[in-house]
Scaffold this active site. Structure first.
Site, PDB file in Angstrom:
ATOM      1  N   SER A  15       1.672 -28.525  19.630  1.00 19.20           N
ATOM      2  CA  SER A  15       1.042 -28.572  18.280  1.00 19.20           C
ATOM      3  C   SER A  15      -0.605 -28.346  18.416  1.00 19.20           C
ATOM      4  CB  SER A  15       1.746 -29.245  17.277  1.00 19.20           C
ATOM      5  OG  SER A  15       1.396 -30.795  17.545  1.00 19.20           O
ATOM      6  N   HIS A  42       3.453 -25.218  16.348  1.00 19.91           N
ATOM      7  CA  HIS A  42       3.696 -25.571  14.938  1.00 19.91           C
ATOM      8  C   HIS A  42       2.604 -24.650  14.429  1.00 19.91           C
ATOM      9  CE1 HIS A  42       5.397 -29.987  15.687  1.00 19.91           C
ATOM     10  NE2 HIS A  42       6.308 -28.974  15.760  1.00 19.91           N
ATOM     11  N   ASP A 135       7.925 -34.238  17.761  1.00 19.47           N
ATOM     12  CA  ASP A 135       8.722 -33.078  18.107  1.00 19.47           C
ATOM     13  C   ASP A 135       8.880 -32.674  19.738  1.00 19.47           C
ATOM     14  OD1 ASP A 135       8.773 -29.866  16.525  1.00 19.47           O
ATOM     15  OD2 ASP A 135      10.383 -31.064  17.351  1.00 19.47           O
TER      16      ASP A 135
END
Lengths: 194, 298
Positions: A15, A42, A135
């Site tokens: 991300s 992301h 994540d």
């Protein structure tokens, strides 16, 4: 690790700081890189979609494109999860989903990693890069459980260390590498995967 | 070109195409078996057919249901489904509610305004079908757009879904007020000419769409897996529905959509869906390839 590492699919999650990290890594891949690479970065839903693809394509010798639903996985191709969809692997093809966000993310790294582990099992190589949340940690555990391998970016070289640190914290990471060594590692891994 | 769907390794440079053999382990075979038994059981007990749903997303959703229902295995979930109908209702919701938003993919709505609406205007009467409308956000987006384009009164909008709970939510037109902020942004990016707040009233944290938006909308149950064509349309939207279907079911639906589309009519798919490899691929011309809007030329 490398003696039994012969992946068929590489899945990457990132991300914050991902654009830079991916540019470095993809820029180091050989033009004859033989494996498919699926990437979840992301991203917001606001239609700057083509730009990420273009920016990464500038740096990468392999074709880079957003994955379409039911698109076959082709070796030597980099597939990006499109904004606002989860990216899954379904047999030898991609599958998309618009299900609820996972840890506020859609695309979710865990969803990709778990799906890849289902299909490719020990032939999955997961790569966890810079990012601001956890994540990818659960997905890394799943890859390991199926006999696959996981590499994490050294948090010390990461713009946002939380994501690789979370993956490392699960005990599921086989190897921690500084950013500028990951591309080379993937080149070797892909060669042994042929 | 980065965003054009191109499924073959077209490079012509003889680059090796890895055949991508999956390598399932023993546990996987077992879960796969249980998943097949679950869909068979559901079909035989309830007549609900999930046997041709795309496997990866089905597997994921079933796993979530296994956890939520406190079952240990997929087979444990099947036992519950067979003996406890409310559990089946919960699974049904899980398998059929597609998370969506108002003016999702603003680029699509912009393209619709620019490339499709002007041509629809030439018809005295316009029929539109939202196939798989779920909770109706796409339908209300369309209604708003049509009102702003001055076309609404000439339109009849058919909004169908196989899930009666989703349909009822669509009919109710109730949205959480928190979501309206994001929706407002989408609405403006989608070419909205006014303000989204013109189209709903807010009360106690909920927003309700104005009933004028529903005046020409018929909400009705229809199952893309089993049902046939029921009308002919000038515009059909089937967006992010077939991502949950396997090839066989997708083909069936494309046959149905084609049979339901008038000559010179428009078909709109989800942003990352494709006509490639589907039965009527050659029967459509692209209107906006990037936004997956197609036209039937004959």
């Amino acid at each position: 690790m490398t003696h039994d590492l012969s992946p068929r699919l590489i899945v990457v999650g990132t991300s914050m700081g991902g654009l830079h990290a991916l540019s470095v890594i993809l820029g180091q891949l050989g033009a004859d890189f033989a494996l498919p690479i699926a990437v979840v970065q992301h991203r917001g839903t606001d239609g700057e979609s083509a730009m990420l693809t273009s920016l990464l394509q500038l740096r990468c010798a392999l074709p880079v494109s957003e994955a379409n639903d039911k698109e076959p996985l082709v070796g030597g191709h980099v597939y990006l999860a499109p904004p606002d969809y989860h990216l899954l692997v379904d047999g030898g093809r991609f599958a998309l989903s618009t299900e609820a966000r996972v840890q506020h993310a859609r695309p979710s790294i865990d969803v990709l990693f778990e799906s890849a582990a289902d299909v490719y099992a020990a032939r999955t190589l997961g790569v966890v890069l810079t990012g601001a949340n956890a994540d990818g940690a659960a997905g890394s555990i799943r890859i390991k459980r199926r006999g696959g391998h996981v590499v994490a970016q050294d948090p010390a070289t990461a713009e946002a260390p939380a994501m690789p640190a979370a993956a490392i914290g699960t005990g599921a990471v086989d190897r921690v590498l500084p950013l500028d060594e990951i591309g080379g590692f993937l080149n070797v891994a892909a060669f042994s995967g042929r | 070109m980065a965003d054009q769907p191109s499924f073959a390794d077209d490079s012509g440079e003889g680059r090796q195409v890895v055949p991508a053999e999956p390598r399932p382990g023993h546990d996987e075979d077992l879960e796969e078996l249980e998943l097949g038994l679950l869909t068979d059981a559901v079909y035989r007990r309830y007549g609900l057919d999930f046997r041709n749903y795309a496997r990866a997303s089905l597997r994921r959703r079933v796993r979530l249901a296994v956890a939520d229902e406190g079952a240990r295995t997929v087979s444990g979930l099947t036992e519950k489904l067979l003996h406890d109908p409310p559990a089946m209702e919960r699974l049904l919701l899980r398998l059929s509610i597609n998370v969506t938003s108002l003016f999702r993919d603003p680029g699509f709505w912009q393209s619709l305004r620019k490339n499709v609406i002007p041509h629809l205007r030439s018809n005295p009467f316009v029929r539109i079908w939202h196939a798989g409308c779920s909770t109706g956000e796409e339908v209300y987006s369309m209604a708003i757009l049509l009102q702003e384009e001055g076309l609404y009164d000439r339109c009849r909008i058919y909004a169908t879904d196989f899930n009666e709970v989703a349909l009822q939510r669509a009919r109710d037109g109730i949205v959480n007020v928190d979501q309206m902020q994001d929706y407002s942004t989408n609405y403006l990016r989608g070419g909205g000419l006014g303000s989204l707040s013109d189209y709903y009233t807010a009360n106690y944290g909920h927003a309700i769409f104005r009933s004028s938006l529903k005046k020409n909308v018929i909400f009705s149950q229809h199952n893309l897996v089993t049902d046939g064509s029921f009308n002919e349309f000038n515009l059909i939207l089937c967006r992010n529905v077939m991502i949950y279907f396997n090839d066989a079911l997708q083909s069936r639906v494309h046959n149905l959509l084609h049979a339901s589309l008038r000559r010179y009519g428009y078909l709109a798919l989800g942003r990352k869906e494709s006509l490639r490899g589907t039965p009527h691929e050659a029967d459509y011309d692209p209107v906006d390839e990037g936004e997956r809007i197609f036209k039937r030329p004959r």
